[in-house]
Design an enzyme around this catalytic site. Structure first.
Site, PDB file in Angstrom:
ATOM      1  N   GLY A   1       1.324   4.067   4.591  1.00 59.04           N
ATOM      2  CA  GLY A   1       2.184   3.197   3.790  1.00 59.04           C
ATOM      3  C   GLY A   1       2.577   1.931   4.505  1.00 59.04           C
ATOM      4  O   GLY A   1       3.076   1.968   5.614  1.00 59.04           O
ATOM      5  N   SER A   2       2.346   0.775   3.898  1.00 55.86           N
ATOM      6  CA  SER A   2       2.596  -0.470   4.593  1.00 55.86           C
ATOM      7  C   SER A   2       2.361  -1.652   3.648  1.00 55.86           C
ATOM      8  O   SER A   2       2.298  -1.485   2.433  1.00 55.86           O
ATOM      9  CB  SER A   2       1.672  -0.571   5.811  1.00 55.86           C
ATOM     10  OG  SER A   2       0.365  -0.195   5.438  1.00 55.86           O
ATOM     11  N   ARG A   3       2.168  -2.850   4.246  1.00 52.68           N
ATOM     12  CA  ARG A   3       1.978  -4.042   3.445  1.00 52.68           C
ATOM     13  C   ARG A   3       1.061  -5.013   4.188  1.00 52.68           C
ATOM     14  O   ARG A   3       1.008  -5.023   5.419  1.00 52.68           O
ATOM     15  CB  ARG A   3       3.332  -4.716   3.199  1.00 52.68           C
ATOM     16  CG  ARG A   3       3.323  -5.695   2.034  1.00 52.68           C
ATOM     17  CD  ARG A   3       4.706  -6.235   1.789  1.00 52.68           C
ATOM     18  NE  ARG A   3       4.915  -7.521   2.423  1.00 52.68           N
ATOM     19  CZ  ARG A   3       6.108  -8.098   2.541  1.00 52.68           C
ATOM     20  NH1 ARG A   3       7.183  -7.478   2.106  1.00 52.68           N
ATOM     21  NH2 ARG A   3       6.230  -9.266   3.112  1.00 52.68           N
TER      22      ARG A   3
ATOM     23  N   ILE B   1       1.709  -5.191   8.221  1.00 53.50           N
ATOM     24  CA  ILE B   1       3.135  -4.911   8.388  1.00 53.50           C
ATOM     25  C   ILE B   1       3.388  -3.418   8.253  1.00 53.50           C
ATOM     26  O   ILE B   1       3.009  -2.797   7.254  1.00 53.50           O
ATOM     27  CB  ILE B   1       3.968  -5.666   7.335  1.00 53.50           C
ATOM     28  CG1 ILE B   1       3.712  -7.173   7.439  1.00 53.50           C
ATOM     29  CG2 ILE B   1       5.460  -5.373   7.510  1.00 53.50           C
ATOM     30  CD1 ILE B   1       4.292  -7.959   6.295  1.00 53.50           C
TER      31      ILE B   1
ATOM     32  N   MET C   1       0.842  -1.195   0.000  1.00 50.61           N
ATOM     33  CA  MET C   1       0.000   0.000   0.000  1.00 50.61           C
ATOM     34  C   MET C   1       0.872   1.238   0.000  1.00 50.61           C
ATOM     35  O   MET C   1       1.744   1.394   0.873  1.00 50.61           O
ATOM     36  CB  MET C   1      -0.891   0.019   1.241  1.00 50.61           C
ATOM     37  CG  MET C   1      -1.930  -1.074   1.278  1.00 50.61           C
ATOM     38  SD  MET C   1      -2.730  -1.181   2.908  1.00 50.61           S
ATOM     39  CE  MET C   1      -1.513  -2.180   3.778  1.00 50.61           C
TER      40      MET C   1
END
Length: 217
Positions: free
Chosen positions: A184-186, A154, A96
């Site tokens: 922002g991440s995953r 994450i 993301m």
């Protein structure tokens, strides 16, 4: 535009900062004030955009695995899931960017059977080791098809706050919200080896809407 409940603190701080800087620049810099205010106004608008809650028509799903977040598929591979499943699984990772909707949704329907928060590092979210070394949460759901599905929020290099609202024993509904990640991440999803993967690397996903895989009934 509806804003997520996690926006309150961030928007309050951003608003105070914007008002103070705008006031100082107008009274002290005169003609240069627009050069400062306009970029700040753009950033201020992006904060609101980040916390938006889009209207989505969430369907009922049994066999389908739904994209848990908006983003881009960056990894599909067989791995050893060592925290909960303790066996091989297919990992699907979705990255993301700060411009994506950051609501985190259940990928499958069923019952929550595990949850855990892990403190950790802040490697860039697309780094493969971020799945095991970054700040993260792990949730497992026993699906309606009796499969155990693990998914992991994450934190990335910019993300500094992960929240998840589910508890063990909760009823999970595919496409419905269980958490949020800031900036922002995953998201990693770990699926049984016989799962039919429908998405491919590079696909853009829409959380709660797009089908990324289908499990055997």
């Amino acid at each position: 535009m509806k804003l997520h409940k996690e926006s309150k603190g961030t928007i309050t701080v951003a608003s105070i900062f914007f008002i103070l800087v705008a006031a100082v620049s107008i009274f002290s810099l005169e003609m240069l004030s627009l050069l400062i205010i306009i970029p700040l106004l753009v950033i201020y608008g992006l904060v609101f955009w980040f916390f938006r809650v889009p209207n989505r028509d969430i369907k009922d799903h049994v066999e389908n695995v739904i994209a848990p977040v908006d983003g881009k598929v960056v990894m599909i591979k067989e791995v050893d899931e060592t925290e909960f499943l303790k066996e091989k699984a297919i990992q699907v990772s979705i990255f993301m960017s700060p411009l994506n909707v950051h609501i985190c949704r259940y990928p499958v329907s069923g019952n929550v059977i595990y949850k855990k928060y892990h403190p950790g590092k802040y490697l860039v979210a697309w780094h493969e080791k971020s799945s095991t070394e970054n700040e993260r949460t792990t949730v497992a759901v026993e699906s309606l098809t009796k499969h155990k599905v693990v998914f992991r929020q994450i934190a990335g290099y910019v993300a500094r706050r992960i929240v998840f609202y589910c508890n063990e024993g909760d009823n999970a509904k595919a496409g419905h919200e269980f958490g949020f990640i800031k900036f922002g991440s995953r998201m990693d999803i770990f699926l049984p080896l016989d799962t039919e993967i429908i998405c491919k690397i590079g696909d853009k996903t829409k959380g709660g809407i797009d089908v990324i895989a289908k499990m055997k009934d």
